[in-house]
Scaffold this active site. Structure first.
Site, short mmCIF file in Angstrom:
data_model
loop_
_atom_site.label_atom_id
_atom_site.label_comp_id
_atom_site.label_asym_id
_atom_site.label_seq_id
_atom_site.Cartn_x
_atom_site.Cartn_y
_atom_site.Cartn_z
N HIS A 1 -8.65 1.71 1.23
CA HIS A 1 -7.19 1.76 1.03
C HIS A 1 -6.77 1.86 -0.43
O HIS A 1 -5.60 2.01 -0.72
CB HIS A 1 -6.52 0.53 1.65
C1 UD1 Z 1 -1.84 -4.41 -1.40
C2 UD1 Z 1 -2.43 -4.93 -2.72
C3 UD1 Z 1 -3.93 -4.72 -2.71
C4 UD1 Z 1 -4.59 -5.29 -1.47
C5 UD1 Z 1 -3.91 -4.69 -0.25
C6 UD1 Z 1 -4.49 -5.22 1.02
C7 UD1 Z 1 -0.90 -4.69 -4.63
C8 UD1 Z 1 -0.70 -3.99 -5.91
N1 UD1 Z 1 -1.90 -4.22 -3.87
O1 UD1 Z 1 -2.03 -3.02 -1.39
O2 UD1 Z 1 -4.48 -5.37 -3.85
O3 UD1 Z 1 -5.96 -4.98 -1.47
O4 UD1 Z 1 -2.51 -5.02 -0.32
O5 UD1 Z 1 -3.98 -4.52 2.11
O6 UD1 Z 1 -0.20 -5.63 -4.34
N2 UD1 Z 1 2.61 -0.66 4.51
C9 UD1 Z 1 2.69 -0.70 5.88
N3 UD1 Z 1 2.85 -1.93 6.47
C10 UD1 Z 1 2.94 -3.08 5.76
C11 UD1 Z 1 2.85 -3.01 4.36
C12 UD1 Z 1 2.67 -1.80 3.75
O7 UD1 Z 1 2.64 0.29 6.56
O8 UD1 Z 1 3.05 -4.17 6.38
C13 UD1 Z 1 2.40 0.66 3.87
C14 UD1 Z 1 3.65 1.19 3.24
O9 UD1 Z 1 3.68 2.56 3.39
C15 UD1 Z 1 3.48 0.85 1.77
C16 UD1 Z 1 1.96 0.97 1.62
O10 UD1 Z 1 1.43 0.52 2.85
O11 UD1 Z 1 4.19 1.68 0.96
C17 UD1 Z 1 1.37 0.17 0.51
O12 UD1 Z 1 1.70 -1.21 0.62
P1 UD1 Z 1 1.73 -2.14 -0.67
O13 UD1 Z 1 2.15 -3.51 -0.30
O14 UD1 Z 1 2.48 -1.48 -1.76
O15 UD1 Z 1 0.23 -2.17 -1.18
P2 UD1 Z 1 -1.19 -2.08 -0.44
O16 UD1 Z 1 -1.76 -0.74 -0.64
O17 UD1 Z 1 -1.14 -2.62 0.95
#
Ligand code: UD1
Length: 381
Positions: free
Chosen positions: A214
């Site tokens: 991811h």
């Molecule tokens: C975050 C953490 C990362 C961790 C990961 C575990 C940061 C900078 N990164 O990354 O260190 O390894 O979590 O999963 O904080 N989304 C969903 N559902 C959700 C949440 C997010 O679909 O419940 C999607 C959305 O499109 C969002 C994307 O995932 O834009 C990224 O989510 P985000 O919280 O920005 O960071 P992660 O990549 O999950």
């Protein structure tokens, strides 16, 4: 006796298995009154509330419900809403764990807030001092900045103590306590053993690989394409089981790569031949079960490098660096990056050689949260 009030912050999936043991250890200490704060950085049930159910945690007392956004938007929104919660509850102590945006945003808000009485909360960072020395990773920035402002820095491995000392952090702020993620792992292993996930997927012990992917750097077009090709090649030798993060799924769809995998619905039964299977994200117990019984794990996660170290399962990390070097020196971890040849060599070694003996990293004994609460108890006495 006046209880000290604590805000214990979680926001994203890897936070919740760290929050769990700390919450339980604080609950056993009569001098603390703890509220779990959920920022809402992760909001999908399988990335978030499933962990509260499985770990037996109460519902968060404060929910900030910030959702997704760019890093700046997400961080700013968390800071703004968390500051409101700080003013209304005025906790004596804020504990943040790990290195996600929620950790930094809440740390920044906590360290600057001044209550009407003139008092300020103290700030503790659990999993402090880890460094990949790669500032293109958002997590590295979050780690550096959170540690720079924390009052009490709880570390998981000796490299973290050395990093903090090199950055000029006074010794009396650093507490080497071990790894709360391993507290959760050891506490939940017997329940994870009862999971029926392998029967449901039809996979045989030790005869499948487990993949997670991811990190933004691995989701760039060329890298993702090369990684998916490599996974298909591996899947021609051994089934590859891939519980995918929603953003990874979105990226695969965007690039038209989603037809490279066999999609498996949450309750679908499969009989895993040699193929590349994509699943929705799994709960903690199912994932631990699959990890413990895998031939090897391919991952770009941080926590999984630590968990495989304790489980003795070969771990091929799809990154060029790790902020957790103890997993290389003591555990099963090997850095293979995203280069197909290095990944294939790692797979070959994992399939043909018995893993060498591993050593448990110091203090990864299931008692880290107790040590943290002992330190905090002495400070707040
Ligand atoms: C975050 C953490 C990362 C961790 C990961 C575990 C940061 C900078 N990164 O990354 O260190 O390894 O979590 O999963 O904080 N989304 C969903 N559902 C959700 C949440 C997010 O679909 O419940 C999607 C959305 O499109 C969002 C994307 O995932 O834009 C990224 O989510 P985000 O919280 O920005 O960071 P992660 O990549 O999950």
């Amino acid at each position: 006796m006046r209880k000290s009030s604590v805000f214990l912050v979680g926001g994203a999936r890897p936070n919740f298995m760290k929050v769990g043991p700390i919450f339980k250890a604080l609950a056993r200490a009569p001098k603390f009154k703890t509220t779990i704060v959920h920022t809402g950085q992760h909001y999908d049930r399988e990335l978030s509330y499933v962990f509260f159910e499985e770990l037996g945690l109460p519902s968060p007392g404060v929910r900030l419900e910030v959702g997704s956004g760019s890093h700046a938007v997400q961080t700013a929104r968390i800071m703004e809403r968390f500051e409101g919660a700080l003013f209304s509850e005025q906790p004596d102590l804020v504990i943040v764990v790990g290195d996600v945006n929620s950790s930094l945003a809440c740390a920044l808000a906590a360290t600057k807030v001044v209550y009407p009485s003139g008092a300020r909360p103290k700030l503790a960072h659990v999993e402090a001092g880890l460094r990949s020395f790669d500032r293109s990773m958002p997590e590295e920035i979050n780690r550096l900045l959170t540690d720079a402002i924390g009052d009490f820095l709880f570390t998981t491995e000796e490299s973290a103590n050395a990093n903090l000392a090199r950055e000029g952090v006074p010794e009396d702020k650093i507490f080497f306590v071990g790894n709360v993620m391993i507290d959760s792992l050891l506490g939940q292993l017997s329940r994870a053993d009862s999971s029926k996930i392998r029967e449901r997927l039809g996979v045989t012990d030790g005869r499948y690989a487990l993949l997670t992917l991811h990190r933004p750097s691995n989701l760039e077009t060329a890298t993702l394409l090369a990684l998916m090709r490599t996974m298909e090649e591996i899947a021609s030798r051994i089934p590859v089981i891939f519980p995918a993060h929603p953003r990874t799924v979105a990226r695969l769809r965007e690039f038209g790569l989603d037809d490279r995998c066999v999609w498996v619905a949450p309750d679908e039964e499969i009989s895993a031949g040699r193929a590349f299977y994509m699943l929705p994200p799994l709960g903690y117990l199912d994932f631990l079960n699959l990890m413990r019984n895998a031939a090897f794990v391919l991952t770009d996660s941080g926590g999984i490098q630590e968990e495989t170290t304790i489980l003795g399962v070969p771990c091929l990390t799809l990154r060029e660096n790790t902020e957790r070097p103890v997993t290389l020196s003591h555990g099963t971890n090997v850095l293979v990056g995203s280069d197909p040849q290095r990944i294939h060599r790692g797979v070959e070694a994992a399939l043909t050689r018995r893993p060498g003996p591993t050593r448990t990293p110091p203090l990864w004994d299931g008692k880290a949260a107790e040590r943290i609460v002992k330190v905090l108890g002495d400070i707040f006495s």
